[in-house]
Design a protein around this motif. Structure first.
Motif, PDB file in Angstrom:
ATOM      1  N   MET A   1       6.143   5.666  11.416  1.00  0.00           N
ATOM      2  CA  MET A   1       4.728   5.701  11.935  1.00  0.00           C
ATOM      3  C   MET A   1       3.910   6.106  10.784  1.00  0.00           C
ATOM      4  O   MET A   1       2.655   5.172  10.773  1.00  0.00           O
ATOM      5  N   GLN A   2       4.119   6.717   9.724  1.00  0.00           N
ATOM      6  CA  GLN A   2       3.238   7.118   8.538  1.00  0.00           C
ATOM      7  C   GLN A   2       3.249   5.920   7.904  1.00  0.00           C
ATOM      8  O   GLN A   2       1.982   5.641   7.347  1.00  0.00           O
ATOM      9  N   ASP A   3       4.176   4.997   7.737  1.00  0.00           N
ATOM     10  CA  ASP A   3       4.135   3.932   6.897  1.00  0.00           C
ATOM     11  C   ASP A   3       3.298   2.765   7.582  1.00  0.00           C
ATOM     12  O   ASP A   3       2.557   2.010   6.903  1.00  0.00           O
ATOM     13  N   VAL A   4       3.251   2.607   8.853  1.00  0.00           N
ATOM     14  CA  VAL A   4       2.658   1.434   9.341  1.00  0.00           C
ATOM     15  C   VAL A   4       1.166   1.853   9.502  1.00  0.00           C
ATOM     16  O   VAL A   4       0.023   1.038   9.097  1.00  0.00           O
ATOM     17  N   LEU A   5       0.886   2.895   9.754  1.00  0.00           N
ATOM     18  CA  LEU A   5      -0.491   3.379   9.712  1.00  0.00           C
ATOM     19  C   LEU A   5      -1.199   3.268   8.424  1.00  0.00           C
ATOM     20  O   LEU A   5      -2.210   3.152   8.155  1.00  0.00           O
ATOM     21  N   ALA A   6      -0.326   3.726   7.284  1.00  0.00           N
ATOM     22  CA  ALA A   6      -0.835   3.723   5.944  1.00  0.00           C
ATOM     23  C   ALA A   6      -1.131   2.269   5.581  1.00  0.00           C
ATOM     24  O   ALA A   6      -2.088   1.886   4.902  1.00  0.00           O
ATOM     25  N   PHE A   7      -0.200   1.279   5.882  1.00  0.00           N
ATOM     26  CA  PHE A   7      -0.594  -0.054   5.546  1.00  0.00           C
ATOM     27  C   PHE A   7      -1.755  -0.587   6.454  1.00  0.00           C
ATOM     28  O   PHE A   7      -2.689  -1.433   5.685  1.00  0.00           O
ATOM     29  N   LEU A   8      -2.060  -0.127   7.617  1.00  0.00           N
ATOM     30  CA  LEU A   8      -3.500  -0.539   8.185  1.00  0.00           C
ATOM     31  C   LEU A   8      -4.561   0.123   7.415  1.00  0.00           C
ATOM     32  O   LEU A   8      -5.459  -0.441   7.253  1.00  0.00           O
TER      33      LEU A   8
ATOM     34  N   PHE B   1       1.022  -1.062   0.038  1.00  0.00           N
ATOM     35  CA  PHE B   1      -0.020   0.060  -0.032  1.00  0.00           C
ATOM     36  C   PHE B   1       0.797   1.417  -0.036  1.00  0.00           C
ATOM     37  O   PHE B   1       1.947   1.143   0.479  1.00  0.00           O
ATOM     38  N   ALA B   2       0.424   2.328  -0.573  1.00  0.00           N
ATOM     39  CA  ALA B   2       1.119   3.633  -0.514  1.00  0.00           C
ATOM     40  C   ALA B   2       0.848   4.395   0.624  1.00  0.00           C
ATOM     41  O   ALA B   2      -0.132   4.512   0.943  1.00  0.00           O
ATOM     42  N   SER B   3       2.211   4.863   1.048  1.00  0.00           N
ATOM     43  CA  SER B   3       2.170   6.010   2.035  1.00  0.00           C
ATOM     44  C   SER B   3       1.497   6.972   1.627  1.00  0.00           C
ATOM     45  O   SER B   3       1.543   7.446   0.425  1.00  0.00           O
ATOM     46  N   PRO B   4       1.240   8.211   2.564  1.00  0.00           N
ATOM     47  CA  PRO B   4       0.779   9.428   2.000  1.00  0.00           C
ATOM     48  C   PRO B   4       1.618  10.265   1.180  1.00  0.00           C
ATOM     49  O   PRO B   4       1.157  11.007   0.206  1.00  0.00           O
ATOM     50  N   ASP B   5       3.162   9.825   1.112  1.00  0.00           N
ATOM     51  CA  ASP B   5       3.848  10.603   0.332  1.00  0.00           C
ATOM     52  C   ASP B   5       4.359   9.652  -1.047  1.00  0.00           C
ATOM     53  O   ASP B   5       5.110  10.038  -1.693  1.00  0.00           O
ATOM     54  N   GLY B   6       3.511   8.518  -1.111  1.00  0.00           N
ATOM     55  CA  GLY B   6       3.439   7.748  -2.431  1.00  0.00           C
ATOM     56  C   GLY B   6       4.565   6.672  -2.022  1.00  0.00           C
ATOM     57  O   GLY B   6       4.529   5.604  -2.904  1.00  0.00           O
ATOM     58  N   TYR B   7       5.196   6.605  -1.181  1.00  0.00           N
ATOM     59  CA  TYR B   7       6.179   5.612  -0.744  1.00  0.00           C
ATOM     60  C   TYR B   7       5.497   4.176  -0.550  1.00  0.00           C
ATOM     61  O   TYR B   7       4.634   3.909   0.303  1.00  0.00           O
ATOM     62  N   PRO B   8       5.934   2.965  -1.535  1.00  0.00           N
ATOM     63  CA  PRO B   8       5.266   1.804  -1.148  1.00  0.00           C
ATOM     64  C   PRO B   8       5.600   1.164   0.204  1.00  0.00           C
ATOM     65  O   PRO B   8       6.851   1.041   0.416  1.00  0.00           O
TER      66      PRO B   8
END
Length: 704
Positions: A521-528, A440-447
């Motif tokens: 933190m941004q990435d784990v919440l984006a995955f969730l 899934f993509a993080s808010p800044d587009g990072y996978p």
């Protein structure tokens, strides 16, 4: 899978391949509730599909097998109940094992000489009067320790300066000789009188071959291996001046006296050579971790991390493979340090190459390198290779994947051929739920890459967001007991590898240097959020979050920012960078490199500094003997939550260290799972893990 199924988790060692390539021997070890320990034996695994694997030893815990170069003898480590592992040898065709060592603190590792006549082993050498070396002097009665260095203890080991890891050489006893018989009657009386009462016969024990100590420096000597001609040993150590102030370690060569171990003993007083540091010309300040000479003797391979100009910048440093002429010259990097992260030891392949493992997007690949820079990927895909060896052109490996905790396979022309099925009882009795790979993509587009292990049946399922430790580590799609236990209890388990993790390149890992709690933190919440949006059977209103070590850090950090979780579990967490500096075995450098060293930087990335923002009921789990994230981290965090009126509980395990969830006693590992599920049943019940009935809350962890 349930907690009672832990004894079905069988771990498999790196294969010891017979020189003719016809078979391998591995150790198969499992937790045992009756012994409250780990038990296991050696198995022979034939390459011929017409032959079946079979158990070949009957010890309490037999591990680390290795054939002599001539194929005549098998050496291994054996530990009795409550005892330390000692070196044993047995005829390769079978027979009664013979003990070779009686090291007070046990043997750590060993390596065969090329002529098969002697073995070099490592063992911790305790100071006199410590660790039971003097009868009647208990641990509490030992002399005081005067500490002057940063590096004086290690999680799982304790104090290190008074028991450094040294190298010893021992001649392999003949296995054709008749075993010694203890004297009795008149012979015992005569033997006792002759030596004043101290005789091996009187004690009824067989005399062990004499081992000679090869190293003496007050530091650990690791990863010993012989040169191809048997004339020297290679190992890694920190023997340089100022070694207490950095993480640098070098490659050393120790010339050996001519002849076998007996000849070495005869020459022991004739001026022994000291270890010579191998000049790694053309390289930066390195932390060398493994060294091995090629079989043809022409090349010296080693793996190392570049620690930057300070010698302390370890953050997300990928390990690279280097090669240099064995006679001296410049070291050349063979692997791309930005994209490959090589782990474990080095195994010779062919006449001039080596086998090595590589972290890669939640997998572990098997690679082969040659001195000219050639690289072959021998095995990749959705599995984790845990060890490999090659003899006579045959490559055997141990691995885990979604369906097995550990098995053995051979590389055939047609691909991978699996030779064992040690996890069959686990699949039959416990059931294994398959992981689903997701990005899934993080808010800044990072996978953000990870997995979902979903429970059986229709939803909606409560969700557990799991965060791994490290942070420079990774989840994989291989069988993971934690995910299986929670999914069997009715929880959808989400696991991902946010920025800061290993396996996705150095830039990915170093993205959180002095920025902990930001993009991770941004990435784990984006995955969730991505999983909740994609899967309708995940209940967005029933969320839990948990993690250990760095995962405990990010759990505590996240619940101080995001209040949607019904409950949390913070386990063995890195919770206060300030107190961590003086209490952790790695505290003198770890926090400074990850968070920065100023008070402002540490406060800006500290869960303790934000604890007043926490609203989430939290179970804090810690082990009393944890030296990596000391128990004071959990104690202070739990106390702060209680003072703030946040529902909290503190679960403390005696006798355990930072490795409780992976290698703690079987009883404590089962109890840990049971207490975790009790916590979730109270705050995040599922159909398979329902809320306790009235009065059952007393079974929950005590709050202090």
């Amino acid at each position: 899978m349930k907690s009672e199924h832990l004894p079905l988790l069988k771990s498999v060692s790196t294969p010891a391949v017979h020189p003719d390539g016809s078979r391998a021997v591995v150790s198969v070890v499992r937790p045992d509730f009756d012994a409250d320990s780990y038990v296991g034996q050696l198995w022979t695994v034939p390459v011929d599909p017409a032959l079946r694997p079979r158990r070949i030893t009957r010890g309490f815990r037999d591990t680390a097998p290795d054939f002599s170069p001539d194929g005549e003898v098998l050496a291994f480590l054996r530990a009795a109940p409550g005892g330390k592992p000692q070196l044993h040898v047995v005829e390769a065709g079978g027979g009664e094992p013979v003990a070779v060592t009686d090291a007070p603190l046990g043997v750590g590792a060993f390596t065969w000489s090329p002529d098969s006549r002697s073995i070099v082993f490592s063992a911790r050498t305790p100071e006199d009067g410590r660790y039971g070396t003097v009868d009647g002097v208990s641990a509490g009665g030992e002399d005081a320790r005067l500490i002057t260095d940063y590096q004086y203890r290690m999680n799982g080991v304790g104090y290190t300066a008074d028991k450094p890891l040294q190298l010893f050489v021992v001649e392999v006893p003949s296995l054709d000789e008749e075993p010694a018989v203890a004297p009795a009657g008149r012979a015992l009386k005569a033997a006792t009188s002759a030596d004043g009462g101290e005789t091996e016969g009187r004690k009824g024990t067989r005399s062990l071959p004499a081992a000679r100590q090869l190293t003496t420096a007050a530091t650990d000597h690791n990863g010993a291996s012989f040169s191809a001609d048997g004339g020297a040993l290679y190992f890694t150590a920190a023997l340089h001046e100022g070694s207490d102030n950095d993480l640098v370690s070098g490659v050393y060569r120790l010339p050996l006296p001519a002849g076998d171990a007996a000849a070495a003993d005869a020459n022991a007083d004739s001026g022994e050579a000291a270890p010579e540091e191998v000049p790694l010309a053309g390289t930066a300040r390195l932390s060398a971790s493994a060294v091995r000479q090629s079989r043809d003797g022409r090349w010296l391979y080693f793996t190392a991390q570049d620690l930057g100009p300070t010698g302390q910048d370890f953050v997300a440093r990928n390990t690279a493979l280097f090669v240099m002429p064995a006679g001296g010259g410049d070291a050349v990097a063979l692997s791309d340090v930005e994209t490959l992260d090589l782990v474990g030891g080095l195994e010779p392949a062919g006449s001039d190459g080596v086998l090595v493992l590589n972290n890669a997007r939640g997998t572990m690949e098997l690679l082969e390198f040659g001195p000219d820079g050639r690289r072959s990927t021998l095995l990749d895909g959705d599995r984790v290779v845990t060890g490999a060896a090659e003899r006579a052109g045959t490559v055997l490996l141990s691995f885990s994947d979604a369906a097995t905790a550990g098995d053995v396979a051979v590389l055939d022309a047609g691909g991978l051929r699996v030779l064992t099925d040690f996890s069959a009882p686990l699949r039959a009795d416990a059931g294994i739920l398959p992981p689903q790979e997701l990005t899934f993509a993080s808010p800044d587009g990072y996978p953000v890459h990870g997995w979902l292990v979903a429970p059986a049946g229709e939803g909606p399922h409560p969700v557990l967001l799991n965060i791994h430790g490290g942070p420079f580590a990774q989840y994989s799609g291989a069988l993971f007991d934690e995910a299986q236990v929670y999914a069997a209890a009715g929880y959808a388990v989400l696991m991902c590898n946010p920025r800061g993790s290993a396996g996705y390149g150095q830039a990915h890992g170093r993205a959180i240097k002095e920025r902990m709690g930001t993009v991770d933190m941004q990435d784990v919440l984006a995955f969730l959020d991505g999983a909740l949006e994609k899967f309708e059977d995940l209940d967005a209103g029933a969320l839990g979050i948990m993690g250990g070590s760095y995962g405990g850090y990010l759990t505590a950090w996240t619940i101080s920012h995001d209040h949607r979780f019904k409950a949390a579990i913070v386990e063995r967490g890195y919770l206060d960078p300030v107190s961590f500096t003086g209490s952790s075995d790695i505290g003198w450098f770890f926090g400074g490199e990850y968070t920065g060293r100023s008070a402002e930087q540490m406060a800006a990335q500290s869960p303790m500094a934000r604890v007043e923002h926490v609203r989430t009921p939290t179970l804090v789990i810690h082990s009393e003997e944890d030296l990596r994230c000391p128990v004071e981290q959990g104690q202070r965090y739990f106390t702060a939550l209680k003072q703030l009126g946040v529902e909290a509980a503190f679960l403390v395990f005696p006798g355990e260290n930072h490795e409780l969830s992976r290698s703690g006693t079987p009883h404590h590992r089962r109890q840990r799972f049971d207490q975790i599920l009790q916590w979730w049943s109270r705050h995040l019940p599922s159909a398979a893990n329902p809320a306790p009935q009235d009065g059952a809350a007393a079974a929950a962890p005590a709050a202090g």
